[in-house]
Structure formats: structure tokens, C-alpha cells
Design an enzyme around this catalytic site. Structure first.
Site, short mmCIF file in Angstrom:
data_model
loop_
_atom_site.label_atom_id
_atom_site.label_comp_id
_atom_site.label_asym_id
_atom_site.label_seq_id
_atom_site.Cartn_x
_atom_site.Cartn_y
_atom_site.Cartn_z
N HIS A 18 -12.06 -22.28 -0.92
CA HIS A 18 -11.79 -23.53 -0.22
C HIS A 18 -10.56 -24.24 -0.79
O HIS A 18 -10.24 -24.10 -1.97
CB HIS A 18 -13.00 -24.47 -0.17
CG HIS A 18 -13.37 -25.15 -1.45
ND1 HIS A 18 -14.59 -24.97 -2.06
CD2 HIS A 18 -12.71 -26.04 -2.22
CE1 HIS A 18 -14.65 -25.70 -3.16
NE2 HIS A 18 -13.52 -26.37 -3.28
N ASP A 60 -14.96 -20.14 -3.75
CA ASP A 60 -15.20 -19.53 -2.43
C ASP A 60 -13.94 -19.58 -1.54
O ASP A 60 -14.01 -19.34 -0.35
CB ASP A 60 -16.37 -20.21 -1.71
CG ASP A 60 -16.11 -21.69 -1.41
OD1 ASP A 60 -15.00 -22.20 -1.73
OD2 ASP A 60 -17.02 -22.34 -0.86
N GLU A 91 -14.54 -25.67 3.48
CA GLU A 91 -15.40 -24.57 3.09
C GLU A 91 -15.22 -23.38 4.03
O GLU A 91 -14.61 -23.52 5.10
CB GLU A 91 -16.87 -25.05 3.12
CG GLU A 91 -17.19 -26.13 2.08
CD GLU A 91 -17.33 -25.58 0.65
OE1 GLU A 91 -16.65 -24.59 0.31
OE2 GLU A 91 -18.12 -26.15 -0.12
N ASP A 142 -9.16 -35.31 -0.46
CA ASP A 142 -10.56 -35.37 -0.04
C ASP A 142 -11.32 -36.44 -0.82
O ASP A 142 -10.79 -37.03 -1.76
CB ASP A 142 -11.22 -33.99 -0.20
CG ASP A 142 -10.88 -33.31 -1.53
OD1 ASP A 142 -10.37 -33.98 -2.44
OD2 ASP A 142 -11.13 -32.10 -1.65
C1 GLP Z 1 -13.09 -29.30 -5.66
C2 GLP Z 1 -11.95 -30.00 -4.93
C3 GLP Z 1 -10.80 -29.06 -4.66
C4 GLP Z 1 -10.48 -28.29 -5.92
C5 GLP Z 1 -11.65 -27.45 -6.32
C6 GLP Z 1 -11.37 -26.57 -7.54
O1 GLP Z 1 -13.99 -28.71 -4.81
N1 GLP Z 1 -12.35 -30.60 -3.70
O2 GLP Z 1 -9.68 -29.80 -4.20
O3 GLP Z 1 -9.34 -27.48 -5.72
O4 GLP Z 1 -12.70 -28.34 -6.63
O5 GLP Z 1 -11.51 -27.33 -8.70
P1 GLP Z 1 -11.05 -26.89 -10.13
O6 GLP Z 1 -9.57 -27.03 -10.13
O7 GLP Z 1 -11.70 -27.85 -11.06
O8 GLP Z 1 -11.48 -25.49 -10.32
#
Ligand code: GLP
Length: 260
Positions: A138, A136, A143, A67
Site C-alpha cells: 500500500h 502489502d 490497500e 492520509d
Molecule cells: C502506514 C502509512 C503509510 C506508510 C506505511 C509504511 O500505513 N499510512 O503512508 O508508508 O505505514 O510505514 P513505515 O515506513 O513505518 O514502514
């Protein structure tokens, strides 16, 4: 779906790196799916270490990020293109032209999304996709409410995700509202998915997507429909799982030949 509960990030990083290493030895031009966020960092650290110390070779590997934010200027330190470069690809010998991220500055976003889908397909699809999970539920930036069949497209972030990601920016006001993300249908085409979740703040999301119903309200739950998913969690992230003892027992007694 295989759930592996490990003591901490070091063990998680090492086990996921084993899977990447085995893949690269079997298929030197493998296509890796890369995630941002804190969760995959132990994997990137371990892969960089194995590259430096053991010569793990990425020279023919290809990579696609999940992304990207829309509208961050070229070179913005929090654009996922830069994050992936800094945290991983600059630390190994993957060719920069083989590392792809969605184009968050495209004038024609739908065309850029289609081009991204086409590029993944032309590369032969993703062999191993690393994922984190949002609080959440995702994955990528899909989302709650995302179509379980969705493809790469623009999405609006939920306020909670913007709050979660504000830690990377100076203030929440700097976190973009729009992103481009591979869709759930796109992610589901990866041949092997390794999802990493650590910390108590992920316990509810982990419980929901591993043991709850398959539903768009928890995007990661679509992974229950994937034939080869490995979920690597620490004790805190596993703390709400109903079948935790069963997952532990299964992993402890797993035949050695099975691998991840
Ligand atoms: C962001 C990214 C996701 C990631 C998520 C969780 O929203 N787009 O790909 O998995 O954060 O991040 P973290 O691993 O820092 O908790």
C-alpha cells in the site's frame, strides 16, 4: 522508474533531502507531499538539520499529508496531523496554516475528502511527494484492491496493516479500522514521487511493485505508470530485486546533470 540502492538510511535521507532542497531553491512556495511512518524520518531529520545549520527556508512552502486515521480525537499523539507536526513541520519554519491533513473527525467524510482534493488542486498540485510502502504494497492507505484511479476517500484497513501499525499504539485494539487517504489517482498527479523503503520486511513489496505487474493487488505498482518516480532502497529492501545489478550500474554511471 529509477531505483537507487544505497547503503543505509543516512544516505537515503541525504539524497531525498537534496531533491527537496533543490526544489525549494527553484520554487520557494513548492507544495510538498508528506508521508508518515518510519521510512521518511531520515529525510525529515536531514531537512531539519539543513534548516538549522544552513538556513534552508520553508517559509513559503506548503504541505499536504497523504492520509489520516478516522476518529482519533484532536491532538491524539498517533493522529497523522500530530505525527507530521512532531516529526517534521515543527522542526522547520513552515507556516502551520500551510500544513494540511485530511480531517479524520469530519461529520461529513465524503465532503471532507472532496475539500481535500480541492485544496491540493487550489495549491497548484503536489510538486514532490514522499512515500513509504506498506508490507502489502500500500501507499498512503490504499490497500490492495484500491482503484488505480481512486481519489481521496475513506478506506478500511487490512488486518496486516493494523498489526504493522500497532507498534505505534498501546495495543492493536486501539488502531482505528478506518482511514482517509489520498487516492492512487491523486498521488499519481504529483510531479515527482520519491518512495523510500528500508529493511528486509519490505523486500517482497518492493519486488512486487517495481518488477511485478501493474495491478490493484499491489497498489504501489501503479507508480510504474508515473513519468517521474525515484525509489530509494537500502540493500535489505532491494534484496529480492531481479535487476538490482542493472539499477546499481545505471545509478553509478548516471550523468551528473540529471539529478533525481
Ligand atoms: C502506514 C502509512 C503509510 C506508510 C506505511 C509504511 O500505513 N499510512 O503512508 O508508508 O505505514 O510505514 P513505515 O515506513 O513505518 O514502514
Amino acid at each position: 522508474m529509477e531505483v537507487v540502492i544505497l547503503p543505509g538510511s543516512k544516505q537515503i535521507g541525504s539524497l531525498a533531502a537534496d531533491a527537496v532542497e533543490a526544489l525549494l531553491r527553484r520554487k520557494p512556495d513548492a507544495v510538498l507531499g508528506l508521508a508518515t511512518g518510519v521510512s521518511p524520518l531520515p529525510v525529515y531529520d536531514e531537512l531539519a538539520r539543513r534548516h538549522d545549520d544552513g538556513g534552508l527556508d520553508f517559509s513559503r512552502a506548503r504541505a499536504f499529508a497523504l492520509d489520516e486515521y478516522v476518529g482519533l480525537e484532536q491532538g491524539h499523539p498517533q493522529s497523522y496531523r500530530e505525527v507530521i507536526r512532531r516529526e517534521f513541520t515543527d522542526r522547520v519554519n513552515i507556516a502551520p496554516e500551510n500544513v494540511h491533513t485530511p480531517d479524520g473527525l469530519a461529520a461529513d467524510i465524503p465532503a471532507a475528502c472532496q475539500a481535500y482534493e480541492d485544496a491540493i488542486r487550489a495549491a497548484g498540485g503536489v510538486d514532490l511527494q514522499l512515500l513509504g510502502v506498506g508490507t502489502d504494497g500500500h501507499i498512503g492507505f490504499n490497500e490492495p484492491g484500491s482503484s488505480l484511479a481512486s481519489r481521496t476517500r475513506i478506506k478500511s484497513l487490512i488486518e496486516q496493516t493494523r498489526r504493522d501499525n500497532a507498534r505505534f499504539f498501546t495495543s492493536i485494539h486501539d488502531v482505528p479500522h478506518h482511514v482517509i487517504t489520498q487516492g492512487l489517482g491523486t498521488i499519481m498527479e504529483a510531479r515527482h514521487v520519491i518512495l523510500i523503503a528500508t529493511g528486509a520486511q519490505k523486500a517482497q513489496a518492493v519486488r512486487d511493485f517495481v518488477e511485478g505487474p501493474v495491478a490493484a493487488i499491489c497498489a504501489a505498482s501503479v507508480l510504474q505508470m508515473h513519468p517521474h518516480v525515484t525509489v530509494l532502497v537500502d540493500e535489505a529492501a532491494a534484496s529480492s530485486l531481479r535487476l538490482a545489478d542493472y539499477y546499481r550500474h545505471t545509478y553509478d554511471n548516471k550523468p551528473a546533470w540529471q539529478g533525481l
